[in-house]
Design a protein around this motif. Structure first.
Motif, PDB file in Angstrom:
ATOM      1  N   GLY A   1       0.817  -1.209   0.000  1.00 26.81           N
ATOM      2  CA  GLY A   1       0.000   0.000   0.000  1.00 26.81           C
ATOM      3  C   GLY A   1       0.851   1.260   0.000  1.00 26.81           C
ATOM      4  N   LEU A   2       1.916   1.218   0.777  1.00 23.64           N
ATOM      5  CA  LEU A   2       2.813   2.367   0.858  1.00 23.64           C
ATOM      6  C   LEU A   2       3.497   2.620  -0.482  1.00 23.64           C
ATOM      7  N   MET A   3       3.966   1.563  -1.100  1.00 20.07           N
ATOM      8  CA  MET A   3       4.647   1.714  -2.393  1.00 20.07           C
ATOM      9  C   MET A   3       3.689   2.246  -3.460  1.00 20.07           C
ATOM     10  N   HIS A   4       2.445   1.816  -3.410  1.00 26.13           N
ATOM     11  CA  HIS A   4       1.472   2.350  -4.363  1.00 26.13           C
ATOM     12  C   HIS A   4       1.143   3.811  -4.068  1.00 26.13           C
ATOM     13  N   ALA A   5       1.139   4.163  -2.789  1.00 27.50           N
ATOM     14  CA  ALA A   5       0.913   5.564  -2.416  1.00 27.50           C
ATOM     15  C   ALA A   5       2.049   6.441  -2.942  1.00 27.50           C
ATOM     16  N   VAL A   6       3.262   5.936  -2.819  1.00 27.96           N
ATOM     17  CA  VAL A   6       4.416   6.665  -3.351  1.00 27.96           C
ATOM     18  C   VAL A   6       4.296   6.802  -4.869  1.00 27.96           C
ATOM     19  N   ARG A   7       3.977   5.700  -5.523  1.00 31.29           N
ATOM     20  CA  ARG A   7       3.863   5.710  -6.976  1.00 31.29           C
ATOM     21  C   ARG A   7       2.805   6.713  -7.437  1.00 31.29           C
ATOM     22  N   ARG A   8       1.689   6.770  -6.729  1.00 31.65           N
ATOM     23  CA  ARG A   8       0.613   7.701  -7.081  1.00 31.65           C
ATOM     24  C   ARG A   8       1.111   9.148  -7.053  1.00 31.65           C
ATOM     25  N   VAL A   9       1.823   9.493  -5.990  1.00 32.75           N
ATOM     26  CA  VAL A   9       2.302  10.883  -5.862  1.00 32.75           C
ATOM     27  C   VAL A   9       3.362  11.202  -6.920  1.00 32.75           C
ATOM     28  N   LEU A  10       4.256  10.265  -7.188  1.00 32.32           N
ATOM     29  CA  LEU A  10       5.273  10.509  -8.214  1.00 32.32           C
ATOM     30  C   LEU A  10       4.620  10.715  -9.583  1.00 32.32           C
ATOM     31  N   HIS A  11       3.563   9.957  -9.851  1.00 33.31           N
ATOM     32  CA  HIS A  11       2.885  10.115 -11.141  1.00 33.31           C
ATOM     33  C   HIS A  11       2.000  11.347 -11.182  1.00 33.31           C
ATOM     34  N   ALA A  12       1.644  11.868 -10.021  1.00 31.84           N
ATOM     35  CA  ALA A  12       0.864  13.119  -9.976  1.00 31.84           C
ATOM     36  C   ALA A  12       1.760  14.322 -10.294  1.00 31.84           C
ATOM     37  N   HIS A  13       3.066  14.154 -10.157  1.00 32.39           N
ATOM     38  CA  HIS A  13       4.017  15.240 -10.420  1.00 32.39           C
ATOM     39  C   HIS A  13       5.162  14.754 -11.293  1.00 32.39           C
ATOM     40  N   PRO A  14       4.850  14.281 -12.495  1.00 33.91           N
ATOM     41  CA  PRO A  14       5.891  13.643 -13.313  1.00 33.91           C
ATOM     42  C   PRO A  14       7.087  14.558 -13.606  1.00 33.91           C
ATOM     43  N   ARG A  15       6.836  15.851 -13.772  1.00 33.93           N
ATOM     44  CA  ARG A  15       7.945  16.749 -14.099  1.00 33.93           C
ATOM     45  C   ARG A  15       8.834  17.031 -12.896  1.00 33.93           C
ATOM     46  N   ALA A  16       8.397  16.628 -11.708  1.00 34.95           N
ATOM     47  CA  ALA A  16       9.200  16.844 -10.498  1.00 34.95           C
ATOM     48  C   ALA A  16      10.075  15.646 -10.169  1.00 34.95           C
ATOM     49  N   LEU A  17       9.997  14.585 -10.980  1.00 31.26           N
ATOM     50  CA  LEU A  17      10.754  13.377 -10.639  1.00 31.26           C
ATOM     51  C   LEU A  17      12.251  13.613 -10.449  1.00 31.26           C
ATOM     52  N   PRO A  18      12.900  14.433 -11.282  1.00 37.34           N
ATOM     53  CA  PRO A  18      14.325  14.680 -11.041  1.00 37.34           C
ATOM     54  C   PRO A  18      14.603  15.249  -9.647  1.00 37.34           C
TER      55      PRO A  18
END
Lengths: 214, 214
Positions: free
Chosen positions: B81-98
DNA sequence: ACCTGAACACCGTTCAAGT
DNA sequence: ACCTGAACACCGTTCAAGT
């Protein structure tokens, strides 16, 4: 395609990679690269459409540095050797890692190491589909581990970062996040290569157990 | 710490994150951010030492958006669940990944999700040392998978890249790298979430089998 | 045909000056 | 005390001009 100056895409990209190693990605400007090559900045634009195209070429050059291990040792050992070869090149060009994260291998030379990995697993009886899945997982693994290692995510690298859980008052941290206070100090003590092999074996064991006959 | 303008570190960083989402990291200039906030560019420098400090604050804000799942479901389900929560937030801000690749969580708010993960595995009897190893592996996994997904490494994402093995003549590719020619077309067909879960289960199974009692 | 200087529209950051 | 305009030393890229 100009002539007189001894310039070429390959020469320019090679010099750019050296400059990235020396002064970093942000330091690499078209003007600075041109000066290093003794041409005007505008000359570069007769070889590359823009800075993006140049950076892509630099990345392809970097991929081409990866030397796959000799075949014949079996899929597990070949993949291990290949992953270590990738890791070595990424660590040889730490400031170029964002390029690897942005531009996949694309040229024949850059894809040579990918082909070696595919051949190793296909020869072992893995299906093309699962060879693709294996590549995807290992690509993510290479980039993810190199990122945390090179950026000093856990406080031991040469990166620009503080140790984890830093900047906050230790007493406040203990109060608010006791588990972080307990575990975080151990992160800096982990060995990069040891953790790399640990996670890699986990992935390889799982994949090969499921998809390679023997 | 100035007063009159209704400015604060939090307000500035929040607006910066919105701007990064809209126009990307390169588009976010101090001048542009200041304009969006109706202050002069120089005002930002009374809240942040430089652009780096601002970007770090933006990253901490992003980590704070991660909502850990409710505890009690057991370590495997909690970590999933935690890993999916992390994945959700990273995909909500794709340009912030760097940014995520460069700045680890550091503030109390940003470390909340890390603490939740540590608690889940510690409660299951995992040692602090192996909780640290688990975090390291999962952090690398999150960043690595998000990178290949968001950058469109394999040709299906919204990234700026060609499909894999592109730009080269298909006939020449078949000739030089037959295994790539065979396998590469299958990469674009893989499902992001499916592959994410596949690799995650592999890692979680391995870790918990080795280090959690039952 | 190949290369380039000047120019345009930007940057991050310093510093002295304004209110 | 708090904010800012002008200035410095840069950017990537366009374009018309040089040889």
């Amino acid at each position: 395609m100009p002539k007189r100056t001894g310039m070429s895409e390959a020469v320019i990209a090679a010099r750019a990679l050296v400059l990235v190693d020396e002064i970093g990605l942000d330091g690499l400007s078209m003007r600075r690269l041109a000066t290093a090559l003794d041409v005007s900045a505008m000359t570069l634009y007769s070889y590359f459409a823009d800075r993006e195209a140049l950076l892509d070429a630099v990345t392809q050059l970097l991929y081409a540095e990866i030397v796959p291990p000799a075949p014949g040792a079996g899929p597990r050992e070949e993949l291990r050797g290949l992953m270590h070869a990738v890791r070595r090149v990424l660590h040889a060009h730490p400031r170029a890692l964002p390029l690897v994260s942005h531009y996949p291998p694309r040229t024949v030379e850059a894809l040579a190491f990918v082909n070696a990995g595919f051949r190793a697993v296909l020869d072992a009886g893995v299906s093309p589909l699962h060879a693709a899945r294996c590549y995807r997982a290992l690509a993510a693994y290479s980039i993810g581990t190199a990122t945390v290692e090179i950026s000093g995510y856990f406080g031991q690298g040469p990166g620009p970062h503080e140790p984890p859980g830093p900047g906050v008052d230790p007493v406040a941290l203990q109060e608010a996040l006791p588990e972080v206070a307990l575990v975080a100090p151990l992160l800096a003590g982990l060995d990069d290569v040891e953790e790399f092999d640990y996670g890699l074996d986990l992935t390889l064991d799982g994949f090969l157990r499921r998809h390679a006959p023997d």
